[in-house]
Design a protein around this motif. Structure first.
Motif, PDB file in Angstrom:
ATOM      1  N   LEU A 109      52.193  31.116  55.481  1.00  0.00           N
ATOM      2  CA  LEU A 109      52.567  31.375  54.099  1.00  0.00           C
ATOM      3  C   LEU A 109      51.523  30.790  53.150  1.00  0.00           C
ATOM      4  CD1 LEU A 109      54.633  32.480  52.092  1.00  0.00           C
ATOM      5  CD2 LEU A 109      55.813  30.294  52.251  1.00  0.00           C
ATOM      6  N   LEU A 110      51.084  29.581  53.399  1.00  0.00           N
ATOM      7  CA  LEU A 110      50.057  28.945  52.573  1.00  0.00           C
ATOM      8  C   LEU A 110      48.754  29.740  52.630  1.00  0.00           C
ATOM      9  CD1 LEU A 110      49.184  26.550  50.824  1.00  0.00           C
ATOM     10  CD2 LEU A 110      48.584  25.359  52.937  1.00  0.00           C
ATOM     11  N   PHE A 111      48.373  30.191  53.799  1.00  0.00           N
ATOM     12  CA  PHE A 111      47.154  30.988  53.967  1.00  0.00           C
ATOM     13  C   PHE A 111      47.255  32.296  53.190  1.00  0.00           C
ATOM     14  CE2 PHE A 111      44.671  34.150  56.392  1.00  0.00           C
ATOM     15  CZ  PHE A 111      43.412  33.589  56.234  1.00  0.00           C
ATOM     16  N   ALA A 112      48.400  32.973  53.255  1.00  0.00           N
ATOM     17  CA  ALA A 112      48.590  34.236  52.543  1.00  0.00           C
ATOM     18  C   ALA A 112      48.501  34.021  51.033  1.00  0.00           C
ATOM     19  CB  ALA A 112      49.930  34.857  52.921  1.00  0.00           C
ATOM     20  N   ILE A 113      49.086  32.944  50.533  1.00  0.00           N
ATOM     21  CA  ILE A 113      49.025  32.646  49.103  1.00  0.00           C
ATOM     22  C   ILE A 113      47.582  32.366  48.678  1.00  0.00           C
ATOM     23  CG2 ILE A 113      49.683  30.951  47.348  1.00  0.00           C
ATOM     24  CD1 ILE A 113      52.403  30.767  48.807  1.00  0.00           C
ATOM     25  N   MET A 114      46.855  31.632  49.498  1.00  0.00           N
ATOM     26  CA  MET A 114      45.453  31.340  49.176  1.00  0.00           C
ATOM     27  C   MET A 114      44.623  32.616  49.125  1.00  0.00           C
ATOM     28  SD  MET A 114      44.872  27.812  51.353  1.00  0.00           S
ATOM     29  CE  MET A 114      43.125  28.040  51.386  1.00  0.00           C
ATOM     30  N   ILE A 115      44.838  33.530  50.062  1.00  0.00           N
ATOM     31  CA  ILE A 115      44.109  34.798  50.084  1.00  0.00           C
ATOM     32  C   ILE A 115      44.424  35.599  48.829  1.00  0.00           C
ATOM     33  CG2 ILE A 115      43.906  37.026  51.282  1.00  0.00           C
ATOM     34  CD1 ILE A 115      42.445  34.715  52.662  1.00  0.00           C
ATOM     35  N   LEU A 116      45.699  35.647  48.438  1.00  0.00           N
ATOM     36  CA  LEU A 116      46.081  36.378  47.234  1.00  0.00           C
ATOM     37  C   LEU A 116      45.453  35.770  45.983  1.00  0.00           C
ATOM     38  CD1 LEU A 116      49.835  37.139  47.988  1.00  0.00           C
ATOM     39  CD2 LEU A 116      47.939  38.770  47.913  1.00  0.00           C
ATOM     40  N   VAL A 117      45.402  34.467  45.893  1.00  0.00           N
ATOM     41  CA  VAL A 117      44.787  33.800  44.743  1.00  0.00           C
ATOM     42  C   VAL A 117      43.297  34.107  44.697  1.00  0.00           C
ATOM     43  CG1 VAL A 117      44.177  31.545  43.780  1.00  0.00           C
ATOM     44  CG2 VAL A 117      46.514  31.994  44.533  1.00  0.00           C
ATOM     45  N   PHE A 162      41.731  36.656  46.037  1.00  0.00           N
ATOM     46  CA  PHE A 162      41.584  38.081  45.719  1.00  0.00           C
ATOM     47  C   PHE A 162      41.796  38.322  44.231  1.00  0.00           C
ATOM     48  CE2 PHE A 162      43.423  42.363  45.313  1.00  0.00           C
ATOM     49  CZ  PHE A 162      42.358  43.098  45.800  1.00  0.00           C
ATOM     50  N   GLY A 163      42.821  37.683  43.656  1.00  0.00           N
ATOM     51  CA  GLY A 163      43.097  37.842  42.227  1.00  0.00           C
ATOM     52  C   GLY A 163      41.973  37.302  41.361  1.00  0.00           C
ATOM     53  N   LEU A 164      41.444  36.131  41.704  1.00  0.00           N
ATOM     54  CA  LEU A 164      40.339  35.566  40.957  1.00  0.00           C
ATOM     55  C   LEU A 164      39.096  36.452  41.057  1.00  0.00           C
ATOM     56  CD1 LEU A 164      40.677  31.781  41.831  1.00  0.00           C
ATOM     57  CD2 LEU A 164      41.158  32.874  39.634  1.00  0.00           C
ATOM     58  N   ASN A 165      38.876  37.015  42.229  1.00  0.00           N
ATOM     59  CA  ASN A 165      37.730  37.891  42.427  1.00  0.00           C
ATOM     60  C   ASN A 165      37.866  39.163  41.594  1.00  0.00           C
ATOM     61  OD1 ASN A 165      35.266  38.594  43.513  1.00  0.00           O
ATOM     62  ND2 ASN A 165      36.202  39.633  45.269  1.00  0.00           N
ATOM     63  N   MET A 166      39.073  39.688  41.473  1.00  0.00           N
ATOM     64  CA  MET A 166      39.298  40.914  40.695  1.00  0.00           C
ATOM     65  C   MET A 166      38.958  40.701  39.227  1.00  0.00           C
ATOM     66  SD  MET A 166      42.727  42.830  41.992  1.00  0.00           S
ATOM     67  CE  MET A 166      42.710  43.825  40.532  1.00  0.00           C
ATOM     68  N   PHE A 167      39.222  39.517  38.702  1.00  0.00           N
ATOM     69  CA  PHE A 167      38.967  39.231  37.305  1.00  0.00           C
ATOM     70  C   PHE A 167      37.578  38.624  37.075  1.00  0.00           C
ATOM     71  CE2 PHE A 167      43.643  39.267  37.473  1.00  0.00           C
ATOM     72  CZ  PHE A 167      43.869  40.235  36.502  1.00  0.00           C
ATOM     73  N   GLY A 168      36.764  38.591  38.112  1.00  0.00           N
ATOM     74  CA  GLY A 168      35.412  38.086  37.980  1.00  0.00           C
ATOM     75  C   GLY A 168      35.307  36.594  37.745  1.00  0.00           C
ATOM     76  N   LEU A 169      36.321  35.865  38.136  1.00  0.00           N
ATOM     77  CA  LEU A 169      36.315  34.422  37.939  1.00  0.00           C
ATOM     78  C   LEU A 169      35.765  33.675  39.148  1.00  0.00           C
ATOM     79  CD1 LEU A 169      39.804  34.074  36.242  1.00  0.00           C
ATOM     80  CD2 LEU A 169      37.556  34.123  35.134  1.00  0.00           C
ATOM     81  N   LEU A 170      35.397  34.406  40.162  1.00  0.00           N
ATOM     82  CA  LEU A 170      34.895  33.770  41.373  1.00  0.00           C
ATOM     83  C   LEU A 170      33.509  34.240  41.689  1.00  0.00           C
ATOM     84  CD1 LEU A 170      37.278  33.395  44.394  1.00  0.00           C
ATOM     85  CD2 LEU A 170      35.362  31.975  43.865  1.00  0.00           C
TER      86      LEU A 170
END
Length: 57
Positions: A39-47, A49-57
């Motif tokens: 569950l922790l790994f899945a949440i980290m992947i989603l975070v 991915f989300g940061l990458n989508m908004f160009g913050l990473l």
């Protein structure tokens, strides 16, 4: 089966109760170690991915 105090309302309940019949406090079952890490790994992947989508990473 014995009586214990509810952690939320402190009224007596059965030690085998899954929730308090008075206040509804649920004595949840904990996730096993493997499920918690997945569950922790899945949440980290989603975070990430989300940061990458908004160009913050």
């Amino acid at each position: 089966m014995s009586l214990v105090s509810c952690k939320e309302c402190y009224r007596e309940i059965s030690s085998s109760a899954e929730s308090c019949p008075h206040c509804g406090y649920v004595y949840g079952k904990r996730l096993s170690g493997t499920k918690a890490y997945l569950l922790l790994f899945a949440i980290m992947i989603l975070v990430i991915f989300g940061l990458n989508m908004f160009g913050l990473l």
